[in-house]
Design an enzyme around this catalytic site. Structure first.
Site, PDB file in Angstrom:
ATOM      1  N   ASP A 219       0.838  -1.196   0.000  1.00 29.30           N
ATOM      2  CA  ASP A 219       0.000   0.000   0.000  1.00 29.30           C
ATOM      3  C   ASP A 219       0.875   1.250   0.000  1.00 29.30           C
ATOM      4  O   ASP A 219       1.916   1.300   0.665  1.00 29.30           O
ATOM      5  CB  ASP A 219      -0.887  -0.019   1.252  1.00 29.30           C
ATOM      6  N   GLU A 273      13.841 -14.160  -0.684  1.00 29.51           N
ATOM      7  CA  GLU A 273      14.329 -15.188   0.239  1.00 29.51           C
ATOM      8  C   GLU A 273      13.436 -16.425   0.215  1.00 29.51           C
ATOM      9  O   GLU A 273      13.838 -17.493   0.693  1.00 29.51           O
ATOM     10  CB  GLU A 273      14.375 -14.637   1.668  1.00 29.51           C
TER      11      GLU A 273
END
Length: 544
Positions: A219, A273
């Site tokens: 956002d 990751e």
């Protein structure tokens, strides 16, 4: 833009990327759920995770490949959950972590991914971080937020304005300093120039990624950083009598600061990751800024959300130019995406009419890239008027008189003739949703908009030309938009009539209609042109 590559099947969540390297988020239709308005399970009138769980079959029947949820975290709900009091929990109105895990598992079992809203720009003023920060000037977390001494006579530190109206600074009496808030005073901005803040948000992401979420929509991704020395914003030269007060200045000091791109790159590194995850972002996708948000040497967002069609004039030439400009602006290897509906913008059926909503569905599902569908648009929900006294949007409360309320685009879905959203009083009045916009009524109707969406999504999943094929605009005049999609021997032409007249756009040779906006034309042979009725579209399989 580089040529797109082949996807494999989208049948199993565990499949990940295809054999040719096509990730799932390039093959999936993403379905945005405004969580408070999708389905309530406990009668409190507020949508929740258990409610979504009860409607997973609808998502599977529709054929979407991913669901994006608006915030589900603990919150005072002053801004529909975008004021977060704890990033690593589920808020009481929405459920709990156990329900979240059950929802994720149910979606996964149906081959549907799960994307969460990440709100890193600000917290609620009830978040423990801010409570500690405001306790004293020497608090260990003081620099986790943006503080400044007031100006002379108690004036704000500078002229920055909140998007929800008034100064973007609130003085905290206990310490005598003011804190910055781009939105409500109850939504203090985090100081992203502080490495400890960035590390804390990265850990939030890891918490949810380890829990199995497939990515995040970031956002306010373009406003994470502000001018380091708090310089004033310049006046907006386009101000007139209709300009809302928050837009009196150009946001050159609070939007799109260059260092913010570095922060997005760090978010991408965290996502990387974990295998097979995606990062979406709410940014400005103007052609001159778009490449930066994708990143080149330094990857940033997989999908900078492209809302440009939402505000486009609904005319063939305007749409054709906009699509081409966006595709031309993509950096090498970047993947496009398209949004036609949003919890922040008027409903597509209300903007262009119920007849053209069918054309919008065909456009969204056949353009190159990832389509993002807003819940309720699949049944043609219009923007539903909400009386001011029943409104919940801070825009309407704080900046009245300018028509800024987003409540009409957030009214709860109507599942059945009796409502079906809740057994209690809905959080926003939903009695204005038209009878024909119920999921139950449209589910069994072969001519309904819902059925058209299901057919379009199924076609998109089955045709390489639509999933990964190249694009060429063939014509965009005389009331029609015609474009080709092809991959190797798989070729399709999409012809859309954006008028109430009967038209016959030209086609490049012979073909067979494989899908039309209304039932009954599949299998029809066409040659050199296709007859389109008012508000009609057709997808033609070309034969050379």
């Amino acid at each position: 833009m580089s040529d797109l590559t082949d996807p494999a099947s989208d049948d199993a969540r565990s499949a990940g990327a295809s054999a040719t390297g096509q990730p799932w988020w390039q093959r999936a239709v993403i379905y945005q759920i405004f969580t408070p308005s999708f389905q309530d399970s406990d009668g409190d009138g507020f949508g929740d995770l258990a409610g979504i769980l009860s409607r997973v079959d609808h998502l599977a029947d529709l054929g979407v490949g991913a669901v994006w949820l608006t915030p589900i975290y603990p919150s005072p709900l002053l801004d529909a959950g975008y004021d977060i009091a704890d990033y690593c929990a589920v808020g009481r109105p929405f459920g709990d972590l156990d329900t979240f895990d059950r929802l994720r598992a149910a979606l996964q079992a149906r081959g549907i991914r799960l994307i969460l809203d990440l709100v890193p720009n600000h917290t609620s003023d009830r978040h423990p971080w801010f409570r500690e920060a405001r306790a004293a000037r020497d608090s260990p977390k003081r620099d986790w937020y943006v503080w400044a001494d007031p100006g002379p006579g108690g004036l704000p530190p500078n002229n920055w304005l909140s998007r929800f109206g008034g100064p973007a600074w609130t003085t905290d009496p206990a310490t005598g300093q003011a804190y910055y808030h781009a939105f409500l005073p109850e939504q203090p901005d985090l100081n992203w120039r502080n490495p400890a803040v960035r590390a804390a948000i990265h850990d939030v992401m890891r918490f949810w990624l380890r829990r199995g979420v497939d990515g995040f929509r970031v956002d306010a991704a373009a406003v994470l950083a502000e001018d380091a020395v708090l310089r004033d914003e310049p006046p907006n030269p386009d101000v007139d009598g209709d300009t809302p007060p928050p837009e009196r200045f150009r946001r050159t000091r609070t939007d799109s600061q260059p260092v913010g791109l570095d922060y997005l790159a760090e978010l991408r590194q965290v996502v990387e990751e974990f295998p097979d995850r995606v990062l979406l972002g709410e940014v400005d996708t103007a052609p001159d800024t778009l490449p930066d948000f994708y990143g080149a040497d330094v990857p940033r967002l997989h999908l900078p959300l492209n809302y440009r069609l939402v505000d486009a004039p609904w005319k063939p030439d305007a749409i054709g130019r906009l699509v081409q400009d966006f595709l031309d602006a993509l950096p090498e290897g970047a993947w496009p995406n398209w949004v036609l509906g949003s919890h922040d913008k008027p409903r597509i059926a209300g903007r262009i009419g119920t007849d053209q909503a069918r054309i919008a569905a065909m456009l969204l599902m056949t353009l190159p890239g990832t389509p993002i569908l807003y819940a309720g648009d699949e049944v043609g929900m219009p923007s539903v008027p909400v009386p001011p006294e029943a409104g919940r949007d801070p825009f309407e409360r704080c900046v009245p008189g300018y028509g800024l309320s987003r409540d009409p685009f957030r009214v709860p879905l109507r599942w059945e003739a009796e409502g079906g959203f809740t057994t209690g009083e809905p959080w926003l009045p939903a009695d204005g949703v038209p009878d024909h916009c119920t999921i139950a009524a449209q589910r069994g109707d072969p001519g309904s908009l819902l059925t058209l969406y299901r057919r379009l999504i199924a076609l998109r999943r089955s045709r390489m030309a639509l999933q990964t094929g190249r694009y060429r605009r063939l014509s965009s005049g005389g009331g029609t938009l015609v474009f080709a999609r092809w991959h190797r021997a798989d070729g399709l032409v999409v012809a859309l009539n954006l008028t109430a007249s009967r038209l016959r756009p030209a086609l490049p040779g012979r073909g067979r209609i494989v899908l039309a906006s209304g039932p009954g034309r599949e299998g029809e042979t066409v040659e050199d042109s296709v007859a389109l009725g008012p508000h009609e579209g057709a997808i033609v399989e070309t034969r050379g």
